[in-house]
Design an enzyme around this catalytic site. Sequence first.
Site, mmCIF file in Angstrom:
data_model
loop_
_atom_site.group_PDB
_atom_site.id
_atom_site.type_symbol
_atom_site.label_atom_id
_atom_site.label_comp_id
_atom_site.label_asym_id
_atom_site.label_seq_id
_atom_site.Cartn_x
_atom_site.Cartn_y
_atom_site.Cartn_z
ATOM 1 N N GLU A 1 -3.890 -0.935 12.730
ATOM 2 C CA GLU A 1 -2.889 0.115 12.483
ATOM 3 C C GLU A 1 -3.634 1.424 12.232
ATOM 4 O O GLU A 1 -3.563 2.361 13.013
ATOM 5 C CB GLU A 1 -2.012 -0.274 11.291
ATOM 6 N N HIS B 1 8.460 -8.984 9.623
ATOM 7 C CA HIS B 1 7.617 -7.979 8.953
ATOM 8 C C HIS B 1 8.555 -7.002 8.250
ATOM 9 O O HIS B 1 8.940 -5.974 8.787
ATOM 10 C CB HIS B 1 6.720 -7.261 9.964
#
Length: 334
Positions: free
Chosen positions: A200, A12
Amino acid sequence: MITKNLPLTDLHRHLDGNIRTKTILELGQKFGIALPAYDIESLTPHVQIVEAEPSLVAFLSKLDWGVAVLGDLDACRRVAYENVEDALNAQIDYAELRFSPYYMAMKHKLPVAGVVEAVVDGVQAGMRDFGIKANLIGIMSRTFGTDACQQELDAILSQKDHIVAVDLAGDELGQPGERFVSHFKQVRDAGLNVTVHAGEAAGAESMWQAIQELGATRIGHGVKAIHDPKLMDYLAENRIGIESCLTSNFQTSTVDSLANHPLKQFLDHGVLACLNTDDPAVEGIELPYEYEVAAPAAGLSQEQIRQAQINGLELAFISDAEKAELKEKVKDRV
Protein backbone atom coordinates in the site's frame (compact mmCIF):
# COMPACT_ATOMS: atom_id res chain seq x y z
CA MET A 1 -23.79 -4.55 -9.74
CA ILE A 2 -24.12 -7.05 -6.91
CA THR A 3 -25.15 -10.57 -7.94
CA LYS A 4 -28.08 -11.16 -5.60
CA ASN A 5 -27.99 -14.97 -5.57
CA LEU A 6 -24.34 -15.07 -4.48
CA PRO A 7 -23.17 -14.32 -0.92
CA LEU A 8 -21.90 -10.77 -0.46
CA THR A 9 -18.78 -10.54 1.70
CA ASP A 10 -16.70 -7.72 3.15
CA LEU A 11 -13.35 -9.14 4.26
CA HIS A 12 -11.43 -5.89 4.81
CA ARG A 13 -13.57 -3.76 7.08
CA HIS A 14 -12.08 -1.92 10.06
CA LEU A 15 -14.50 -1.95 12.97
CA ASP A 16 -12.62 0.95 14.56
CA GLY A 17 -12.80 2.85 11.25
CA ASN A 18 -16.55 2.45 11.09
CA ILE A 19 -17.93 4.36 14.05
CA ARG A 20 -21.16 6.22 13.36
CA THR A 21 -21.17 10.02 13.56
CA LYS A 22 -24.18 9.82 15.89
CA THR A 23 -22.26 7.45 18.16
CA ILE A 24 -19.18 9.72 18.21
CA LEU A 25 -21.47 12.60 19.22
CA GLU A 26 -23.25 10.63 21.96
CA LEU A 27 -20.10 9.06 23.42
CA GLY A 28 -18.27 12.39 23.27
CA GLN A 29 -21.05 13.99 25.30
CA LYS A 30 -21.21 11.05 27.72
CA PHE A 31 -17.49 11.23 28.52
CA GLY A 32 -17.18 15.02 28.37
CA ILE A 33 -14.80 14.92 25.41
CA ALA A 34 -14.31 18.14 23.46
CA LEU A 35 -15.49 17.58 19.89
CA PRO A 36 -15.02 19.89 16.89
CA ALA A 37 -18.83 20.23 16.61
CA TYR A 38 -21.91 19.23 18.58
CA ASP A 39 -24.54 18.27 16.03
CA ILE A 40 -24.41 15.56 13.37
CA GLU A 41 -24.45 17.89 10.38
CA SER A 42 -21.58 20.03 11.68
CA LEU A 43 -19.58 17.07 13.01
CA THR A 44 -19.76 15.03 9.77
CA PRO A 45 -17.02 16.93 7.85
CA HIS A 46 -14.64 16.33 10.78
CA VAL A 47 -15.19 12.56 10.88
CA GLN A 48 -16.00 11.71 7.25
CA ILE A 49 -14.38 12.48 3.90
CA VAL A 50 -16.38 15.20 2.18
CA GLU A 51 -13.53 16.75 0.18
CA ALA A 52 -13.19 15.81 -3.47
CA GLU A 53 -9.39 15.94 -3.32
CA PRO A 54 -7.72 12.85 -1.83
CA SER A 55 -5.44 13.31 1.18
CA LEU A 56 -3.95 10.69 3.49
CA VAL A 57 -3.48 13.30 6.23
CA ALA A 58 -7.15 14.31 6.08
CA PHE A 59 -8.21 10.66 6.06
CA LEU A 60 -6.21 9.76 9.16
CA SER A 61 -7.32 12.84 11.10
CA LYS A 62 -10.96 11.85 10.56
CA LEU A 63 -10.24 8.25 11.55
CA ASP A 64 -8.93 9.24 14.99
CA TRP A 65 -12.17 10.85 16.19
CA GLY A 66 -13.93 7.49 16.36
CA VAL A 67 -11.51 5.98 18.86
CA ALA A 68 -11.11 9.25 20.77
CA VAL A 69 -14.58 8.77 22.30
CA LEU A 70 -14.10 5.16 23.47
CA GLY A 71 -14.12 6.14 27.14
CA ASP A 72 -14.83 2.71 28.61
CA LEU A 73 -15.25 -0.94 27.62
CA ASP A 74 -19.02 -0.55 27.19
CA ALA A 75 -18.31 2.02 24.47
CA CYS A 76 -16.11 -0.55 22.70
CA ARG A 77 -18.86 -3.14 23.04
CA ARG A 78 -21.43 -0.71 21.61
CA VAL A 79 -19.29 0.14 18.60
CA ALA A 80 -18.71 -3.56 17.86
CA TYR A 81 -22.44 -4.27 18.13
CA GLU A 82 -23.34 -1.38 15.82
CA ASN A 83 -20.80 -2.61 13.27
CA VAL A 84 -22.77 -5.84 12.88
CA GLU A 85 -25.99 -3.88 12.32
CA ASP A 86 -24.21 -1.68 9.78
CA ALA A 87 -23.09 -4.78 7.87
CA LEU A 88 -26.67 -6.04 7.79
CA ASN A 89 -27.91 -2.66 6.52
CA ALA A 90 -25.25 -2.77 3.78
CA GLN A 91 -26.72 -6.08 2.48
CA ILE A 92 -23.60 -7.99 3.59
CA ASP A 93 -24.06 -11.72 4.20
CA TYR A 94 -20.68 -12.33 5.80
CA ALA A 95 -18.27 -9.79 7.28
CA GLU A 96 -14.80 -10.06 8.72
CA LEU A 97 -14.47 -7.14 11.10
CA ARG A 98 -10.91 -6.19 11.99
CA PHE A 99 -9.81 -4.04 14.89
CA SER A 100 -6.69 -2.88 16.69
CA PRO A 101 -7.28 -3.24 20.44
CA TYR A 102 -4.23 -1.11 21.27
CA TYR A 103 -5.50 1.73 19.05
CA MET A 104 -8.97 1.49 20.61
CA ALA A 105 -7.53 1.39 24.15
CA MET A 106 -4.88 4.06 23.79
CA LYS A 107 -6.70 7.38 24.24
CA HIS A 108 -8.37 6.45 27.54
CA LYS A 109 -5.79 3.89 28.73
CA LEU A 110 -8.26 1.01 28.65
CA PRO A 111 -7.01 -2.53 29.34
CA VAL A 112 -6.09 -3.97 25.94
CA ALA A 113 -7.34 -7.48 26.77
CA GLY A 114 -10.56 -5.92 28.06
CA VAL A 115 -11.07 -4.18 24.71
CA VAL A 116 -10.72 -7.51 22.89
CA GLU A 117 -13.25 -9.14 25.20
CA ALA A 118 -15.68 -6.22 24.81
CA VAL A 119 -15.44 -6.36 21.01
CA VAL A 120 -16.03 -10.12 21.02
CA ASP A 121 -19.09 -9.63 23.27
CA GLY A 122 -20.48 -6.86 21.07
CA VAL A 123 -20.09 -8.79 17.83
CA GLN A 124 -21.61 -11.95 19.29
CA ALA A 125 -24.61 -9.97 20.56
CA GLY A 126 -24.93 -8.34 17.14
CA MET A 127 -24.92 -11.69 15.38
CA ARG A 128 -27.64 -12.97 17.71
CA ASP A 129 -29.82 -9.90 17.23
CA PHE A 130 -29.30 -9.26 13.51
CA GLY A 131 -28.89 -12.77 12.12
CA ILE A 132 -25.78 -11.96 10.10
CA LYS A 133 -22.57 -14.00 10.13
CA ALA A 134 -19.42 -12.14 11.17
CA ASN A 135 -15.93 -13.03 12.33
CA LEU A 136 -13.16 -11.00 13.91
CA ILE A 137 -9.60 -10.27 12.78
CA GLY A 138 -7.24 -8.86 15.40
CA ILE A 139 -4.82 -6.18 14.21
CA MET A 140 -1.33 -5.50 15.45
CA SER A 141 -0.70 -1.77 14.86
CA ARG A 142 2.94 -1.75 13.77
CA THR A 143 3.03 2.07 14.12
CA PHE A 144 3.39 1.67 17.90
CA GLY A 145 6.38 -0.70 17.67
CA THR A 146 7.16 -4.33 18.36
CA ASP A 147 6.59 -4.27 22.14
CA ALA A 148 3.13 -2.71 21.84
CA CYS A 149 2.33 -5.26 19.13
CA GLN A 150 3.31 -8.11 21.45
CA GLN A 151 1.00 -6.70 24.11
CA GLU A 152 -1.71 -6.43 21.47
CA LEU A 153 -1.09 -9.97 20.26
CA ASP A 154 -1.25 -11.39 23.79
CA ALA A 155 -4.65 -9.73 24.19
CA ILE A 156 -5.87 -11.05 20.82
CA LEU A 157 -4.70 -14.59 21.58
CA SER A 158 -6.51 -14.50 24.94
CA GLN A 159 -9.71 -14.65 22.84
CA LYS A 160 -8.31 -16.80 20.03
CA ASP A 161 -11.40 -19.05 19.92
CA HIS A 162 -13.41 -16.00 18.81
CA ILE A 163 -10.89 -14.66 16.27
CA VAL A 164 -10.11 -16.10 12.83
CA ALA A 165 -6.96 -14.21 11.84
CA VAL A 166 -4.35 -11.64 12.79
CA ASP A 167 -3.38 -8.66 10.62
CA LEU A 168 -0.50 -6.19 10.62
CA ALA A 169 -1.50 -2.60 9.83
CA GLY A 170 -0.09 0.90 10.25
CA ASP A 171 3.28 2.35 9.28
CA GLU A 172 4.42 -0.02 6.53
CA LEU A 173 7.51 2.07 5.68
CA GLY A 174 8.75 2.87 9.19
CA GLN A 175 8.00 -0.54 10.71
CA PRO A 176 8.71 -3.18 8.02
CA GLY A 177 7.32 -6.67 8.36
CA GLU A 178 10.69 -8.25 9.13
CA ARG A 179 10.39 -6.86 12.68
CA PHE A 180 7.29 -8.98 13.29
CA VAL A 181 8.44 -12.46 12.24
CA SER A 182 8.34 -13.82 15.80
CA HIS A 183 4.90 -12.30 16.37
CA PHE A 184 3.47 -14.14 13.37
CA LYS A 185 5.09 -17.41 14.37
CA GLN A 186 2.94 -17.14 17.52
CA VAL A 187 -0.11 -16.41 15.35
CA ARG A 188 0.46 -19.48 13.17
CA ASP A 189 1.27 -21.66 16.19
CA ALA A 190 -2.10 -20.61 17.64
CA GLY A 191 -3.80 -21.92 14.49
CA LEU A 192 -4.97 -18.53 13.24
CA ASN A 193 -4.92 -17.23 9.66
CA VAL A 194 -2.66 -14.38 8.55
CA THR A 195 -3.56 -11.33 6.47
CA VAL A 196 -1.21 -8.34 6.22
CA HIS A 197 -1.54 -4.76 4.99
CA ALA A 198 1.23 -4.63 2.37
CA GLY A 199 2.01 -3.07 -0.98
CA GLU A 200 0.00 0.00 0.00
CA ALA A 201 2.65 2.51 1.12
CA ALA A 202 5.66 0.27 0.48
CA GLY A 203 6.45 -1.65 -2.71
CA ALA A 204 6.06 -5.23 -3.89
CA GLU A 205 8.95 -6.34 -1.65
CA SER A 206 6.68 -5.72 1.35
CA MET A 207 4.17 -8.18 -0.10
CA TRP A 208 6.81 -10.84 -0.77
CA GLN A 209 7.97 -10.44 2.81
CA ALA A 210 4.41 -10.72 4.20
CA ILE A 211 3.83 -13.94 2.26
CA GLN A 212 7.19 -15.64 2.68
CA GLU A 213 8.20 -14.58 6.20
CA LEU A 214 4.93 -13.80 7.98
CA GLY A 215 2.80 -16.50 6.36
CA ALA A 216 0.12 -14.26 4.84
CA THR A 217 -2.46 -16.01 2.66
CA ARG A 218 -4.23 -12.70 2.02
CA ILE A 219 -2.89 -9.20 1.49
CA GLY A 220 -4.71 -5.99 2.36
CA HIS A 221 -4.63 -3.48 -0.53
CA GLY A 222 -1.58 -4.88 -2.35
CA VAL A 223 -1.77 -2.29 -5.14
CA LYS A 224 2.01 -2.29 -5.71
CA ALA A 225 1.94 -5.92 -6.91
CA ILE A 226 1.19 -4.56 -10.36
CA HIS A 227 4.84 -3.43 -10.67
CA ASP A 228 6.24 -6.95 -10.15
CA PRO A 229 5.31 -9.50 -12.86
CA LYS A 230 6.81 -12.39 -10.86
CA LEU A 231 4.69 -11.46 -7.86
CA MET A 232 1.57 -11.24 -10.04
CA ASP A 233 2.24 -14.77 -11.28
CA TYR A 234 2.94 -15.99 -7.75
CA LEU A 235 -0.29 -14.50 -6.39
CA ALA A 236 -2.36 -16.16 -9.12
CA GLU A 237 -0.61 -19.55 -8.95
CA ASN A 238 -0.70 -19.77 -5.15
CA ARG A 239 -4.20 -18.33 -4.75
CA ILE A 240 -3.05 -15.54 -2.44
CA GLY A 241 -5.98 -13.19 -1.91
CA ILE A 242 -5.94 -9.45 -2.51
CA GLU A 243 -8.40 -7.46 -0.40
CA SER A 244 -9.03 -4.50 -2.70
CA CYS A 245 -10.52 -1.28 -1.30
CA LEU A 246 -11.15 1.01 -4.27
CA THR A 247 -12.59 4.16 -2.70
CA SER A 248 -10.18 4.03 0.22
CA ASN A 249 -7.17 3.71 -2.09
CA PHE A 250 -8.29 6.81 -3.96
CA GLN A 251 -9.12 8.85 -0.85
CA THR A 252 -5.74 8.08 0.74
CA SER A 253 -3.87 8.87 -2.52
CA THR A 254 -2.61 5.29 -2.80
CA VAL A 255 -3.85 5.50 -6.41
CA ASP A 256 -4.36 8.80 -8.23
CA SER A 257 -7.69 7.77 -9.77
CA LEU A 258 -10.05 4.82 -9.77
CA ALA A 259 -9.35 4.39 -13.48
CA ASN A 260 -5.70 3.70 -12.59
CA HIS A 261 -6.47 1.17 -9.85
CA PRO A 262 -4.87 -2.23 -10.61
CA LEU A 263 -7.89 -4.32 -9.56
CA LYS A 264 -8.98 -4.91 -13.17
CA GLN A 265 -5.46 -6.11 -14.04
CA PHE A 266 -5.41 -8.37 -10.98
CA LEU A 267 -8.63 -10.04 -12.13
CA ASP A 268 -7.43 -10.25 -15.74
CA HIS A 269 -4.31 -12.03 -14.44
CA GLY A 270 -6.31 -14.59 -12.46
CA VAL A 271 -5.43 -13.12 -9.06
CA LEU A 272 -8.05 -13.79 -6.38
CA ALA A 273 -9.00 -10.18 -5.66
CA CYS A 274 -12.23 -9.10 -4.00
CA LEU A 275 -14.09 -5.85 -3.23
CA ASN A 276 -14.14 -4.42 0.30
CA THR A 277 -14.87 -1.17 2.12
CA ASP A 278 -11.91 -0.58 4.52
CA ASP A 279 -13.25 2.27 6.76
CA PRO A 280 -16.80 2.86 5.50
CA ALA A 281 -17.89 5.51 8.02
CA VAL A 282 -14.81 7.64 7.31
CA GLU A 283 -15.11 7.18 3.56
CA GLY A 284 -18.83 7.94 3.51
CA ILE A 285 -19.55 4.82 1.44
CA GLU A 286 -20.84 1.29 1.91
CA LEU A 287 -20.16 -1.97 0.09
CA PRO A 288 -22.94 -1.54 -2.53
CA TYR A 289 -21.21 1.70 -3.61
CA GLU A 290 -18.01 -0.24 -4.30
CA TYR A 291 -19.94 -2.63 -6.56
CA GLU A 292 -22.22 -0.13 -8.27
CA VAL A 293 -20.04 2.99 -8.60
CA ALA A 294 -16.37 2.41 -7.76
CA ALA A 295 -15.87 -0.91 -9.59
CA PRO A 296 -17.28 0.33 -12.92
CA ALA A 297 -15.20 3.52 -12.52
CA ALA A 298 -12.15 1.26 -12.09
CA GLY A 299 -12.95 -0.31 -15.46
CA LEU A 300 -14.40 -3.61 -14.26
CA SER A 301 -16.93 -5.38 -16.47
CA GLN A 302 -20.04 -6.89 -14.90
CA GLU A 303 -18.45 -10.34 -15.26
CA GLN A 304 -15.34 -9.14 -13.40
CA ILE A 305 -17.47 -7.61 -10.65
CA ARG A 306 -19.25 -10.95 -10.32
CA GLN A 307 -15.89 -12.74 -10.20
CA ALA A 308 -14.70 -10.41 -7.44
CA GLN A 309 -17.85 -11.30 -5.47
CA ILE A 310 -17.16 -15.03 -5.96
CA ASN A 311 -13.55 -14.48 -4.88
CA GLY A 312 -14.73 -12.82 -1.67
CA LEU A 313 -16.45 -16.01 -0.56
CA GLU A 314 -13.53 -18.21 -1.62
CA LEU A 315 -11.09 -16.06 0.38
CA ALA A 316 -13.22 -15.91 3.54
CA PHE A 317 -11.61 -17.36 6.66
CA ILE A 318 -14.41 -19.90 7.16
CA SER A 319 -14.82 -23.61 6.45
CA ASP A 320 -16.08 -25.06 3.17
CA ALA A 321 -19.22 -26.14 5.03
CA GLU A 322 -19.85 -22.56 6.17
CA LYS A 323 -19.32 -21.30 2.61
CA ALA A 324 -21.80 -23.87 1.30
CA GLU A 325 -24.30 -22.78 3.96
CA LEU A 326 -23.97 -19.13 2.88
CA LYS A 327 -24.47 -20.11 -0.78
CA GLU A 328 -27.55 -22.16 0.08
CA LYS A 329 -29.03 -19.30 2.10
CA VAL A 330 -28.97 -16.85 -0.83
CA LYS A 331 -29.31 -19.08 -3.92
CA ASP A 332 -32.96 -18.15 -4.52
CA ARG A 333 -32.57 -14.46 -3.71
CA VAL A 334 -33.62 -12.09 -6.50
